[in-house]
Design an enzyme around this catalytic site. Sequence first.
Site, mmCIF file in Angstrom:
data_model
loop_
_atom_site.group_PDB
_atom_site.id
_atom_site.type_symbol
_atom_site.label_atom_id
_atom_site.label_comp_id
_atom_site.label_asym_id
_atom_site.label_seq_id
_atom_site.Cartn_x
_atom_site.Cartn_y
_atom_site.Cartn_z
ATOM 1 N N CYS A 34 -22.351 -5.086 36.085
ATOM 2 C CA CYS A 34 -21.268 -4.454 35.328
ATOM 3 C C CYS A 34 -20.378 -5.494 34.679
ATOM 4 C CB CYS A 34 -20.449 -3.557 36.231
ATOM 5 S SG CYS A 34 -19.559 -4.491 37.463
ATOM 6 N N SER B 28 -22.072 4.680 36.722
ATOM 7 C CA SER B 28 -21.920 4.801 35.271
ATOM 8 C C SER B 28 -20.676 5.636 34.933
ATOM 9 C CB SER B 28 -23.172 5.450 34.690
ATOM 10 O OG SER B 28 -23.360 6.708 35.291
HETATM 11 P P1 NAD Z 1 -25.274 5.985 38.389
HETATM 12 O O1 NAD Z 1 -23.997 6.497 37.835
HETATM 13 O O2 NAD Z 1 -26.538 6.547 37.883
HETATM 14 O O3 NAD Z 1 -25.309 6.205 39.981
HETATM 15 C C1 NAD Z 1 -24.256 5.806 40.805
HETATM 16 C C2 NAD Z 1 -24.207 6.706 42.037
HETATM 17 O O4 NAD Z 1 -23.965 8.044 41.605
HETATM 18 C C3 NAD Z 1 -25.520 6.723 42.817
HETATM 19 O O5 NAD Z 1 -25.225 6.715 44.181
HETATM 20 C C4 NAD Z 1 -26.175 8.022 42.374
HETATM 21 O O6 NAD Z 1 -26.978 8.581 43.374
HETATM 22 C C5 NAD Z 1 -24.994 8.915 42.078
HETATM 23 N N1 NAD Z 1 -25.282 9.884 41.008
HETATM 24 C C6 NAD Z 1 -26.122 9.722 39.957
HETATM 25 N N2 NAD Z 1 -26.132 10.832 39.191
HETATM 26 C C7 NAD Z 1 -25.272 11.699 39.755
HETATM 27 C C8 NAD Z 1 -24.833 13.024 39.423
HETATM 28 N N3 NAD Z 1 -25.287 13.655 38.335
HETATM 29 N N4 NAD Z 1 -23.925 13.612 40.215
HETATM 30 C C9 NAD Z 1 -23.449 12.977 41.300
HETATM 31 N N5 NAD Z 1 -23.830 11.740 41.670
HETATM 32 C C10 NAD Z 1 -24.725 11.094 40.918
HETATM 33 O O7 NAD Z 1 -25.231 4.390 38.216
HETATM 34 P P2 NAD Z 1 -26.408 3.337 38.476
HETATM 35 O O8 NAD Z 1 -27.417 3.460 37.393
HETATM 36 O O9 NAD Z 1 -26.854 3.409 39.893
HETATM 37 O O10 NAD Z 1 -25.598 1.978 38.316
HETATM 38 C C11 NAD Z 1 -25.384 1.337 37.085
HETATM 39 C C12 NAD Z 1 -24.026 1.701 36.524
HETATM 40 O O11 NAD Z 1 -22.999 1.327 37.434
HETATM 41 C C13 NAD Z 1 -23.710 0.950 35.243
HETATM 42 O O12 NAD Z 1 -23.085 1.832 34.347
HETATM 43 C C14 NAD Z 1 -22.752 -0.137 35.693
HETATM 44 O O13 NAD Z 1 -21.878 -0.633 34.707
HETATM 45 C C15 NAD Z 1 -22.002 0.573 36.753
HETATM 46 N N6 NAD Z 1 -21.355 -0.365 37.650
HETATM 47 C C16 NAD Z 1 -20.012 -0.521 37.527
HETATM 48 C C17 NAD Z 1 -19.357 -1.428 38.318
HETATM 49 C C18 NAD Z 1 -17.877 -1.622 38.190
HETATM 50 O O14 NAD Z 1 -17.324 -2.333 38.984
HETATM 51 N N7 NAD Z 1 -17.207 -1.025 37.233
HETATM 52 C C19 NAD Z 1 -20.074 -2.184 39.257
HETATM 53 C C20 NAD Z 1 -21.453 -1.989 39.370
HETATM 54 C C21 NAD Z 1 -22.080 -1.059 38.555
#
Ligand code: NAD
Length: 496
Positions: A281, A226
């Site tokens: 995404c 995210s």
């Molecule tokens: P997320 O940001 O919650 O988690 C992603 C990663 O970050 C995970 O491995 C998680 O453990 C880690 N994380 C979560 N909170 C954290 C924190 N406070 N500090 C450090 N690390 C942390 O995302 P999600 O819910 O797993 O995935 C969905 C999101 O990913 C959506 O926003 C989507 O658009 C995005 N996404 C983007 C793409 C792209 O190519 N731009 C591709 C796939 C997904």
Amino acid sequence: MQTIGHWLDGKPFTGSSAATAPVTNPATGVVTGQVALASAEDVRTVIDAAVAAFPAWRDASLARRTQVLFRFRELLNERKEELAALITAEHGKVIADAIGEVTRGLEVVEFACGIPHLLKGGYTENASTKVDIFSVRQALGPVAIISPFNFPAMVPMWFFPVALAAGNTVVLKPSEKDPSPSLWLAELWQEAGLPDGVFNVVQGDKTAVDELLTNPAIKAVSFVGSTPIAKYVYEHATAAGKRVQALGGAKNHMVVLPDADLDLAADAAVNAGFGSAGERCMAISALVAVGDIADDLVSRITQRAKTIRTGDGTRGADMGPLVTRAHRDKVADYIQAGESAGATVVLDGRAIDADGAADGFWLGPTVLDHVTPDMTVYTDEIFGPVLSVVRVDSYDEAMALINANPYGNGTALFTNDGGAARRFHNEVEVGMVGINVPIPVPMAYYSFGGWKNSLFGDSHAHGTDGVHFFTRTKAVTTRWLDPSHGGLNLGFPQNH
Ligand code: NAD
């Protein structure tokens, strides 16, 4: 109940931390395992393995490295159904979609098999008299990949095939929501002949991520997730001196011009809006109808969306559940907020009768019409099966809407007018653009990445951007002894 641990030096690793998080099958609501949440010390142990394995892997011949990659490609292709089943069991997406995910990852492995060609440098003879220059691309060292829940196999595969092919070692930190595919991939690497310690997995949450972002042994970080976390990762890891590519969230608009083929556009909107329950995404979440086609288009979309079978991904449904109950409820709250703000709920997925267990995290396809840019269903990334229709009067209004949006991941235009299409892909401030293609994910030999708040850093994933990200260039200037070049000269060499 299974415990899902780490992978270190070619074998499972339990770690010292007692912290765990539940892993759930979204189609049943049943907790199927507990994933280990690494302590900072556990992460350091895993990084140590990647550090130790680096010199030998970096120095392994290109022939040897590509042989391992080809073998991995063959094994993955033969056994992709196994991996797809693991994805469906923890993520919830339907099996066919999970196989599609693996296939897109495989394409990056195939791209990385061409690494000898991709690493070739340049050579200049006689840059100055009898002075030659050549350049090489060298591996960085241990690199970290931090991935989101929505593509537990494909997103890591956007990065690790290229990273490994280029001679780096890898520490993968998958999402704690669906951690098992990463371990399956680690075992496959071992079977393919990758030396121990070259590919490692550490499970965990913020504690694990923070160690990866700051540990000096990690030379680069590839993050997908995210936007707030992508920004956090970018800021902290660059402050620690690392190379970072951090891909964030999205709000993808699909614009339909009045001359478009409305059946094609309706099919595309439904496929791109509801595929993988909108948890992509590159999903289309805002449909921008230009001119007086809106009623007709919304009606065609709704007719199609009603035919989608929502249910257990192992039973031949079209669309599976959302990843967790909390996420399902959050998306349902957005639908309520849209309705309260004045949007028309043309199709309501909240009361869906899904083909699956009563406790699954079900939400059916939802179409909201008359959405305006001030509503939260428009401003926020919902990440669920909710298609918001925004009505505008002109192409210029549609373009202004997209370019004012803080995200810039993907977008699409539906039209039969080549001039309009050309203008659109030229003007739009978005990294990946489709013309009559709703989800324009670039092939592995191009690079994947958005603009604005959808990507922090300047390198996109895979393709030549990926090769450049995982290598650094060295330019070597050589002169071999020649009596005519003796003597002192404190100035710059002259070009003659
Ligand atoms: P997320 O940001 O919650 O988690 C992603 C990663 O970050 C995970 O491995 C998680 O453990 C880690 N994380 C979560 N909170 C954290 C924190 N406070 N500090 C450090 N690390 C942390 O995302 P999600 O819910 O797993 O995935 C969905 C999101 O990913 C959506 O926003 C989507 O658009 C995005 N996404 C983007 C793409 C792209 O190519 N731009 C591709 C796939 C997904």
